[in-house]
Design an enzyme around this catalytic site. Structure first.
Site, PDB file in Angstrom:
ATOM      1  N   TYR A 116       0.829  -1.201   0.000  1.00  0.00           N
ATOM      2  CA  TYR A 116       0.000   0.000   0.000  1.00  0.00           C
ATOM      3  C   TYR A 116       0.864   1.253   0.000  1.00  0.00           C
ATOM      4  O   TYR A 116       2.089   1.180   0.156  1.00  0.00           O
ATOM      5  CB  TYR A 116      -0.950  -0.003   1.208  1.00  0.00           C
ATOM      6  N   ARG A 169       8.041   4.156  -4.781  1.00  0.00           N
ATOM      7  CA  ARG A 169       8.112   3.224  -3.642  1.00  0.00           C
ATOM      8  C   ARG A 169       7.089   2.096  -3.817  1.00  0.00           C
ATOM      9  O   ARG A 169       7.370   0.942  -3.483  1.00  0.00           O
ATOM     10  CB  ARG A 169       7.896   3.965  -2.328  1.00  0.00           C
ATOM     11  N   ARG A 210      -6.852 -21.005  -1.416  1.00  0.00           N
ATOM     12  CA  ARG A 210      -5.839 -20.742  -0.392  1.00  0.00           C
ATOM     13  C   ARG A 210      -4.640 -21.687  -0.528  1.00  0.00           C
ATOM     14  O   ARG A 210      -4.791 -22.903  -0.449  1.00  0.00           O
ATOM     15  CB  ARG A 210      -6.438 -20.868   1.013  1.00  0.00           C
ATOM     16  N   HIS A 264      -0.165 -21.169   0.196  1.00  0.00           N
ATOM     17  CA  HIS A 264       0.809 -20.141   0.564  1.00  0.00           C
ATOM     18  C   HIS A 264       1.614 -19.607  -0.627  1.00  0.00           C
ATOM     19  O   HIS A 264       1.808 -18.412  -0.769  1.00  0.00           O
ATOM     20  CB  HIS A 264       1.787 -20.675   1.621  1.00  0.00           C
ATOM     21  N   LYS A 304       6.469  -1.889   1.916  1.00  0.00           N
ATOM     22  CA  LYS A 304       5.287  -1.269   2.535  1.00  0.00           C
ATOM     23  C   LYS A 304       4.122  -2.241   2.388  1.00  0.00           C
ATOM     24  O   LYS A 304       3.226  -2.082   1.555  1.00  0.00           O
ATOM     25  CB  LYS A 304       4.994   0.104   1.908  1.00  0.00           C
ATOM     26  N   GLU A 306      13.142   2.386  13.570  1.00  0.00           N
ATOM     27  CA  GLU A 306      12.174   3.431  13.216  1.00  0.00           C
ATOM     28  C   GLU A 306      11.082   3.379  14.277  1.00  0.00           C
ATOM     29  O   GLU A 306      11.321   2.852  15.373  1.00  0.00           O
ATOM     30  CB  GLU A 306      11.644   3.208  11.800  1.00  0.00           C
ATOM     31  N   LEU A 317      11.305   1.352   6.849  1.00  0.00           N
ATOM     32  CA  LEU A 317      10.611   1.787   5.646  1.00  0.00           C
ATOM     33  C   LEU A 317      11.319   3.036   5.117  1.00  0.00           C
ATOM     34  O   LEU A 317      11.608   3.956   5.894  1.00  0.00           O
ATOM     35  CB  LEU A 317       9.153   2.132   5.960  1.00  0.00           C
TER      36      LEU A 317
HETATM   37  C1  LIG Z   1       6.704   1.822   9.629  1.00  0.00           C
HETATM   38  C2  LIG Z   1       6.717   3.180   8.980  1.00  0.00           C
HETATM   39  N1  LIG Z   1       7.882   3.854   8.900  1.00  0.00           N
HETATM   40  C3  LIG Z   1       7.950   5.072   8.339  1.00  0.00           C
HETATM   41  C4  LIG Z   1       6.823   5.716   7.838  1.00  0.00           C
HETATM   42  C5  LIG Z   1       6.926   7.092   7.224  1.00  0.00           C
HETATM   43  O1  LIG Z   1       6.782   7.042   5.828  1.00  0.00           O
HETATM   44  P1  LIG Z   1       6.288   8.310   4.993  1.00  0.00           P
HETATM   45  O2  LIG Z   1       7.208   9.440   5.370  1.00  0.00           O
HETATM   46  O3  LIG Z   1       6.464   7.897   3.580  1.00  0.00           O
HETATM   47  O4  LIG Z   1       4.889   8.583   5.395  1.00  0.00           O
HETATM   48  C6  LIG Z   1       5.594   5.046   7.876  1.00  0.00           C
HETATM   49  C7  LIG Z   1       4.402   5.683   7.317  1.00  0.00           C
HETATM   50  O5  LIG Z   1       3.295   5.264   7.464  1.00  0.00           O
HETATM   51  C8  LIG Z   1       5.536   3.748   8.464  1.00  0.00           C
HETATM   52  O6  LIG Z   1       4.374   3.065   8.528  1.00  0.00           O
END
Ligand SMILES: Cc1ncc(COP(=O)(O)O)c(C=O)c1O
Length: 285
Positions: A30, A49, A97, A99, A144, A176, A200
């Site tokens: 997403y 991304r 279903r 995997h 993501k 993060e 991310l």
């Molecule tokens: C786990 C995670 N890290 C970092 C971010 C920040 O990403 P962005 O700056 O692209 O919103 C998000 C955004 O939802 C996130 O879910």
């Protein structure tokens, strides 16, 4: 109004088959694209991304950039708010279903929007509270993915502690937060971890680094130790919806003076200027 597989409709009418692999396995990716005054911010970067996430889990991108831009524009136009979060999701599609990834499925494509509410002046003045938790998520946090159970568990623990975010550490290093990237400041130098499979690659993270570079703010992109997080003069979280938000308590203890620090306040202001410039620029055709 939402978009699902070729049609625009009210969200109440949207239906997904129960065998959609997004439902069964969380097999999808997403994006969330902030949109100010009905104009998407950093759309090209979000779509790049998205492509990386799709490549990583081997789903063929169902749309080219022009088609995605058109869908985003139509969702923005079809919803009432001036500032919106445009959410888009692609799952592998519907299959018996099993995997292993089946081949030849038609991906499910879903877009919706919600009002984008950035941190209030009040919150920016006090700063947010955070807790530090072990990062027990998987080792592909660069994708993501809609499989967000780990992030949801961590964010719930933060919320139950009365905190806005959980800042995560793995093997003694800060990674993060549950839904944002993290920057710290020590002796006037901004520190943030490099991109890797453990975080991310935030679009806001990139914008903040650009701002630091363009304004000659001392900074280092390198591993940040948990001890540096805990002894930082400033901590900020960054994301599309939280922008640049100071964290002023960590595990109930003040960060630095316990008030938003000068570097974060300046970067927040520069971020707002950056946004204004983008919004004043001519819209894409
Ligand atoms: C786990 C995670 N890290 C970092 C971010 C920040 O990403 P962005 O700056 O692209 O919103 C998000 C955004 O939802 C996130 O879910």
């Amino acid at each position: 109004m939402i978009y699902l597989n070729g049609e625009f409709m009210p969200i109440e009418q949207a239906k997904i088959p129960v065998l959609d692999r997004g439902f069964i396995f969380g097999d999808g990716v997403y994006e969330v694209i902030p949109t100010y005054s009905k104009r998407p911010f950093r759309l090209a970067e979000h779509l790049a991304r998205l492509q990386s996430s799709l490549d990583a889990i081997r789903i063929d991108n169902p749309h080219d950039k022009a088609a995605w831009s058109e869908l985003v524009a139509r969702i923005v136009a079809g919803n009432p708010w001036e500032d919106q979060n445009v959410y888009l999701q692609v799952t592998r599609g519907v299959a018996r279903r099993d995997h292993a990834f089946p081949k030849g499925l038609r991906p499910t494509v879903f877009l919706m929007a919600s009002e984008l509410v950035t941190p209030s002046a009040e919150l920016l003045k006090t700063g947010a509270q955070a807790i530090v938790l072990p990062d027990f998520r998987w080792l592909r946090c660069d994708i993501k993915s809609t499989s967000l159970l780990g992030n949801c568990m961590l964010r719930t623990e933060a919320a139950e502690a009365g905190c806005a975010e959980a800042i995560l550490v793995r093997d003694g290093e800060m990674t993060e937060a549950s839904a944002s990237n993290v920057f710290v400041v020590k002796h006037g130098t901004v520190l943030c971890p490099p991109k890797s499979h453990l975080i991310l690659p935030g679009i806001t993270y990139d914008v903040v680094l650009e701002i630091l570079r363009d304004n000659a703010v001392p900074h280092e992109v390198r591993p940040v130790m948990e001890s540096e997080l805990r002894s930082a003069d400033e901590v900020w979280i960054t994301s599309s919806s939280r922008e640049v938000l100071p964290v002023t308590t960590l595990d109930g203890k003040p960060v630095g003076t316990g008030k938003p620090g000068p570097v974060g306040v300046r970067v927040h202001a520069l971020y707002q200027q950056f946004k204004q410039r983008i919004m004043r620029a001519p819209a894409h055709a």
